[in-house]
Design a protein around this motif. Structure first.
Motif, PDB file in Angstrom:
ATOM      1  N   ASN A 126     -16.007 -60.244  58.609  1.00  0.00           N
ATOM      2  CA  ASN A 126     -16.259 -61.591  58.093  1.00  0.00           C
ATOM      3  C   ASN A 126     -16.217 -61.623  56.565  1.00  0.00           C
ATOM      4  OD1 ASN A 126     -17.262 -63.292  60.622  1.00  0.00           O
ATOM      5  ND2 ASN A 126     -18.187 -61.261  60.776  1.00  0.00           N
ATOM      6  N   ARG A 127     -15.424 -60.727  55.987  1.00  0.00           N
ATOM      7  CA  ARG A 127     -15.424 -60.588  54.532  1.00  0.00           C
ATOM      8  C   ARG A 127     -14.965 -61.862  53.826  1.00  0.00           C
ATOM      9  NH1 ARG A 127     -11.109 -58.113  56.666  1.00  0.00           N
ATOM     10  NH2 ARG A 127      -9.036 -58.442  55.770  1.00  0.00           N
ATOM     11  N   LEU A 128     -14.049 -62.622  54.458  1.00  0.00           N
ATOM     12  CA  LEU A 128     -13.598 -63.855  53.815  1.00  0.00           C
ATOM     13  C   LEU A 128     -14.724 -64.878  53.740  1.00  0.00           C
ATOM     14  CD1 LEU A 128     -10.009 -64.283  55.289  1.00  0.00           C
ATOM     15  CD2 LEU A 128     -10.682 -63.346  53.073  1.00  0.00           C
ATOM     16  N   ASP A 129     -15.548 -64.947  54.785  1.00  0.00           N
ATOM     17  CA  ASP A 129     -16.697 -65.850  54.751  1.00  0.00           C
ATOM     18  C   ASP A 129     -17.659 -65.448  53.635  1.00  0.00           C
ATOM     19  OD1 ASP A 129     -15.899 -67.452  56.934  1.00  0.00           O
ATOM     20  OD2 ASP A 129     -16.630 -65.956  58.333  1.00  0.00           O
ATOM     21  N   TYR A 130     -17.866 -64.140  53.467  1.00  0.00           N
ATOM     22  CA  TYR A 130     -18.745 -63.676  52.397  1.00  0.00           C
ATOM     23  C   TYR A 130     -18.151 -64.021  51.030  1.00  0.00           C
ATOM     24  CZ  TYR A 130     -21.953 -61.078  55.398  1.00  0.00           C
ATOM     25  OH  TYR A 130     -22.916 -60.745  56.312  1.00  0.00           O
ATOM     26  N   GLU A 131     -16.833 -63.890  50.891  1.00  0.00           N
ATOM     27  CA  GLU A 131     -16.187 -64.213  49.625  1.00  0.00           C
ATOM     28  C   GLU A 131     -16.336 -65.703  49.309  1.00  0.00           C
ATOM     29  OE1 GLU A 131     -12.158 -62.896  49.637  1.00  0.00           O
ATOM     30  OE2 GLU A 131     -12.681 -60.796  49.985  1.00  0.00           O
ATOM     31  N   ILE A 132     -16.179 -66.554  50.330  1.00  0.00           N
ATOM     32  CA  ILE A 132     -16.343 -67.993  50.132  1.00  0.00           C
ATOM     33  C   ILE A 132     -17.775 -68.317  49.717  1.00  0.00           C
ATOM     34  CG2 ILE A 132     -16.373 -70.233  51.308  1.00  0.00           C
ATOM     35  CD1 ILE A 132     -14.024 -69.207  52.998  1.00  0.00           C
ATOM     36  N   PHE A 133     -18.751 -67.639  50.367  1.00  0.00           N
ATOM     37  CA  PHE A 133     -20.157 -67.860  50.041  1.00  0.00           C
ATOM     38  C   PHE A 133     -20.444 -67.468  48.593  1.00  0.00           C
ATOM     39  CE2 PHE A 133     -24.558 -66.124  49.969  1.00  0.00           C
ATOM     40  CZ  PHE A 133     -25.226 -67.321  50.158  1.00  0.00           C
ATOM     41  N   GLU A 134     -19.928 -66.316  48.173  1.00  0.00           N
ATOM     42  CA  GLU A 134     -20.151 -65.864  46.798  1.00  0.00           C
ATOM     43  C   GLU A 134     -19.458 -66.798  45.810  1.00  0.00           C
ATOM     44  OE1 GLU A 134     -22.175 -63.583  45.729  1.00  0.00           O
ATOM     45  OE2 GLU A 134     -22.779 -63.147  47.784  1.00  0.00           O
ATOM     46  N   TYR A 135     -18.270 -67.291  46.180  1.00  0.00           N
ATOM     47  CA  TYR A 135     -17.567 -68.240  45.316  1.00  0.00           C
ATOM     48  C   TYR A 135     -18.388 -69.518  45.159  1.00  0.00           C
ATOM     49  CZ  TYR A 135     -14.150 -71.729  43.865  1.00  0.00           C
ATOM     50  OH  TYR A 135     -13.513 -72.752  43.202  1.00  0.00           O
ATOM     51  N   ALA A 136     -18.952 -70.019  46.266  1.00  0.00           N
ATOM     52  CA  ALA A 136     -19.763 -71.236  46.214  1.00  0.00           C
ATOM     53  C   ALA A 136     -20.981 -71.035  45.313  1.00  0.00           C
ATOM     54  CB  ALA A 136     -20.189 -71.653  47.619  1.00  0.00           C
ATOM     55  N   LYS A 137     -21.612 -69.868  45.403  1.00  0.00           N
ATOM     56  CA  LYS A 137     -22.767 -69.597  44.545  1.00  0.00           C
ATOM     57  C   LYS A 137     -22.363 -69.598  43.073  1.00  0.00           C
ATOM     58  CE  LYS A 137     -24.538 -65.780  46.166  1.00  0.00           C
ATOM     59  NZ  LYS A 137     -25.535 -64.683  46.343  1.00  0.00           N
ATOM     60  N   ARG A 138     -21.217 -69.012  42.772  1.00  0.00           N
ATOM     61  CA  ARG A 138     -20.753 -68.996  41.378  1.00  0.00           C
ATOM     62  C   ARG A 138     -20.459 -70.409  40.880  1.00  0.00           C
ATOM     63  NH1 ARG A 138     -17.758 -64.520  43.271  1.00  0.00           N
ATOM     64  NH2 ARG A 138     -15.845 -65.772  43.359  1.00  0.00           N
ATOM     65  N   GLU A 139     -19.865 -71.242  41.747  1.00  0.00           N
ATOM     66  CA  GLU A 139     -19.566 -72.614  41.352  1.00  0.00           C
ATOM     67  C   GLU A 139     -20.849 -73.408  41.088  1.00  0.00           C
ATOM     68  OE1 GLU A 139     -16.300 -74.363  40.980  1.00  0.00           O
ATOM     69  OE2 GLU A 139     -16.185 -72.227  40.499  1.00  0.00           O
ATOM     70  N   ILE A 140     -21.868 -73.179  41.922  1.00  0.00           N
ATOM     71  CA  ILE A 140     -23.147 -73.862  41.720  1.00  0.00           C
ATOM     72  C   ILE A 140     -23.771 -73.438  40.389  1.00  0.00           C
ATOM     73  CG2 ILE A 140     -25.523 -74.040  42.568  1.00  0.00           C
ATOM     74  CD1 ILE A 140     -24.355 -73.872  45.412  1.00  0.00           C
ATOM     75  N   GLN A 141     -23.726 -72.142  40.108  1.00  0.00           N
ATOM     76  CA  GLN A 141     -24.274 -71.653  38.842  1.00  0.00           C
ATOM     77  C   GLN A 141     -23.500 -72.210  37.650  1.00  0.00           C
ATOM     78  OE1 GLN A 141     -24.028 -67.439  39.448  1.00  0.00           O
ATOM     79  NE2 GLN A 141     -25.884 -67.345  40.716  1.00  0.00           N
ATOM     80  N   ARG A 142     -22.168 -72.321  37.815  1.00  0.00           N
ATOM     81  CA  ARG A 142     -21.344 -72.882  36.748  1.00  0.00           C
ATOM     82  C   ARG A 142     -21.709 -74.345  36.503  1.00  0.00           C
ATOM     83  NH1 ARG A 142     -17.055 -76.063  36.173  1.00  0.00           N
ATOM     84  NH2 ARG A 142     -16.969 -76.406  38.434  1.00  0.00           N
ATOM     85  N   ASP A 143     -21.851 -75.111  37.578  1.00  0.00           N
ATOM     86  CA  ASP A 143     -22.215 -76.518  37.448  1.00  0.00           C
ATOM     87  C   ASP A 143     -23.596 -76.679  36.815  1.00  0.00           C
ATOM     88  OD1 ASP A 143     -19.853 -77.374  38.483  1.00  0.00           O
ATOM     89  OD2 ASP A 143     -20.642 -78.010  40.427  1.00  0.00           O
ATOM     90  N   ALA A 144     -24.519 -75.820  37.253  1.00  0.00           N
ATOM     91  CA  ALA A 144     -25.879 -75.897  36.719  1.00  0.00           C
ATOM     92  C   ALA A 144     -25.878 -75.643  35.221  1.00  0.00           C
ATOM     93  CB  ALA A 144     -26.779 -74.906  37.437  1.00  0.00           C
ATOM     94  N   HIS A 145     -25.094 -74.662  34.788  1.00  0.00           N
ATOM     95  CA  HIS A 145     -25.036 -74.342  33.360  1.00  0.00           C
ATOM     96  C   HIS A 145     -24.347 -75.454  32.578  1.00  0.00           C
ATOM     97  CE1 HIS A 145     -24.677 -71.923  29.729  1.00  0.00           C
ATOM     98  NE2 HIS A 145     -23.400 -72.240  29.690  1.00  0.00           N
ATOM     99  N   LYS A 146     -23.269 -75.993  33.158  1.00  0.00           N
ATOM    100  CA  LYS A 146     -22.459 -76.988  32.451  1.00  0.00           C
ATOM    101  C   LYS A 146     -23.178 -78.324  32.311  1.00  0.00           C
ATOM    102  CE  LYS A 146     -17.690 -78.654  32.310  1.00  0.00           C
ATOM    103  NZ  LYS A 146     -16.372 -78.591  32.971  1.00  0.00           N
ATOM    104  N   SER A 147     -23.887 -78.728  33.364  1.00  0.00           N
ATOM    105  CA  SER A 147     -24.519 -80.050  33.339  1.00  0.00           C
ATOM    106  C   SER A 147     -25.953 -80.015  32.836  1.00  0.00           C
ATOM    107  CB  SER A 147     -24.489 -80.673  34.737  1.00  0.00           C
ATOM    108  OG  SER A 147     -25.227 -79.880  35.657  1.00  0.00           O
ATOM    109  N   GLY A 148     -26.504 -78.815  32.682  1.00  0.00           N
ATOM    110  CA  GLY A 148     -27.845 -78.684  32.119  1.00  0.00           C
ATOM    111  C   GLY A 148     -28.908 -79.390  32.942  1.00  0.00           C
ATOM    112  N   SER A 149     -29.729 -80.196  32.274  1.00  0.00           N
ATOM    113  CA  SER A 149     -30.863 -80.836  32.943  1.00  0.00           C
ATOM    114  C   SER A 149     -30.421 -81.865  33.980  1.00  0.00           C
ATOM    115  CB  SER A 149     -31.767 -81.508  31.907  1.00  0.00           C
ATOM    116  OG  SER A 149     -31.060 -82.525  31.210  1.00  0.00           O
ATOM    117  N   VAL A 150     -29.199 -82.391  33.883  1.00  0.00           N
ATOM    118  CA  VAL A 150     -28.722 -83.374  34.861  1.00  0.00           C
ATOM    119  C   VAL A 150     -28.721 -82.757  36.252  1.00  0.00           C
ATOM    120  CG1 VAL A 150     -26.754 -84.783  35.589  1.00  0.00           C
ATOM    121  CG2 VAL A 150     -27.346 -84.622  33.170  1.00  0.00           C
ATOM    122  N   PHE A 151     -28.188 -81.551  36.364  1.00  0.00           N
ATOM    123  CA  PHE A 151     -28.156 -80.849  37.651  1.00  0.00           C
ATOM    124  C   PHE A 151     -29.564 -80.465  38.090  1.00  0.00           C
ATOM    125  CE2 PHE A 151     -27.990 -77.008  40.220  1.00  0.00           C
ATOM    126  CZ  PHE A 151     -27.046 -77.334  41.181  1.00  0.00           C
TER     127      PHE A 151
END
Length: 224
Positions: free
Chosen positions: A34-59
């Protein structure tokens, strides 16, 4: 509901029986399978962290409010907790859910939704391709990036996860363009190293995505 809330459905009472401990080898096999599912999960976590950093207090403000409201929704008597099958949505329960949501000022959530919708969207690359032959130590075929057909496609010949050879598209393949693909320069020819093992496959570089007909090859013949 057009808002980031949920409630559980199709839940039955009781618990699974005869649950044993998985061996370490079984766990690793599950992860590998299920390595592709794990890769998608890790990608989603990185995107959330990116959004959180980019939008600051809004997120952060929106997420905090989501947690508060979701906790209130979770306190409702959920009819689906007592059903083996849910035949549509329970309207009375939906009214209660909306009642909980409407008690709150949703401005922080709406502010983040406006921010997210205003962001430029990046579309994932999509590929197609085919391995035509493996002759005289050379793997040949074609591949195209459907999202950006003007770009060449980097390819890797792998044995398991080990890369033993690599190359790029760029050879003239008018037959591919005639078939409706958006580029005629999609061909590739990749020389195998002299000591290459018998079994190998061809994939897009840096990806688990294989080309069609690119299962395990043995020199001169193909294994499905």
């Amino acid at each position: 509901m057009k808002l980031p809330f949920y409630f559980e459905t199709n839940i039955t009472s009781g618990s699974a029986k005869n649950i044993g401990q998985l061996s370490e080898s079984a766990k690793q096999k599950f992860i590998q399978d299920n390595r592709l599912d794990y890769e998608i999960f890790e990608y989603a976590k990185r995107e959330i962290q990116r959004d959180a950093h980019k939008s600051g207090s809004v997120f952060a403000n929106a997420l905090n409010l989501v947690h508060v409201i979701q906790a209130e929704i979770n306190q409702l008597e959920n009819p689906y907790l007592h059903s083996s099958v849910a035949f549509g949505f329970d309207e009375a329960f939906l009214v209660k859910v909306h009642g909980v949501i409407n008690r709150f000022d949703l401005a922080p959530i709406n502010e983040y939704l406006r921010f997210a919708q205003g962001e430029a969207r990046t579309f994932a690359d999509m590929y197609d391709g085919f391995v035509d032959s493996v002759l005289d130590g050379v793997v040949s075929g074609w591949a195209v990036n459907l999202s950006r057909p003007e770009q060449s496609v980097r390819l890797e010949v792998r044995v398991g996860s080990e890369v033993i050879a690599s190359g790029s598209t760029g050879e003239h393949r008018p037959d591919v363009a005639s078939a409706g693909y958006p580029s005629a320069y999609t061909g590739f020819s990749i020389a195998l190293p002299p000591d290459a093992p018998d079994e190998f496959h061809v994939a897009v570089a840096g990806s688990a995505e294989r080309l069609h007909n690119a299962g395990v090859w043995r020199r001169g013949w193909h294994c499905v």
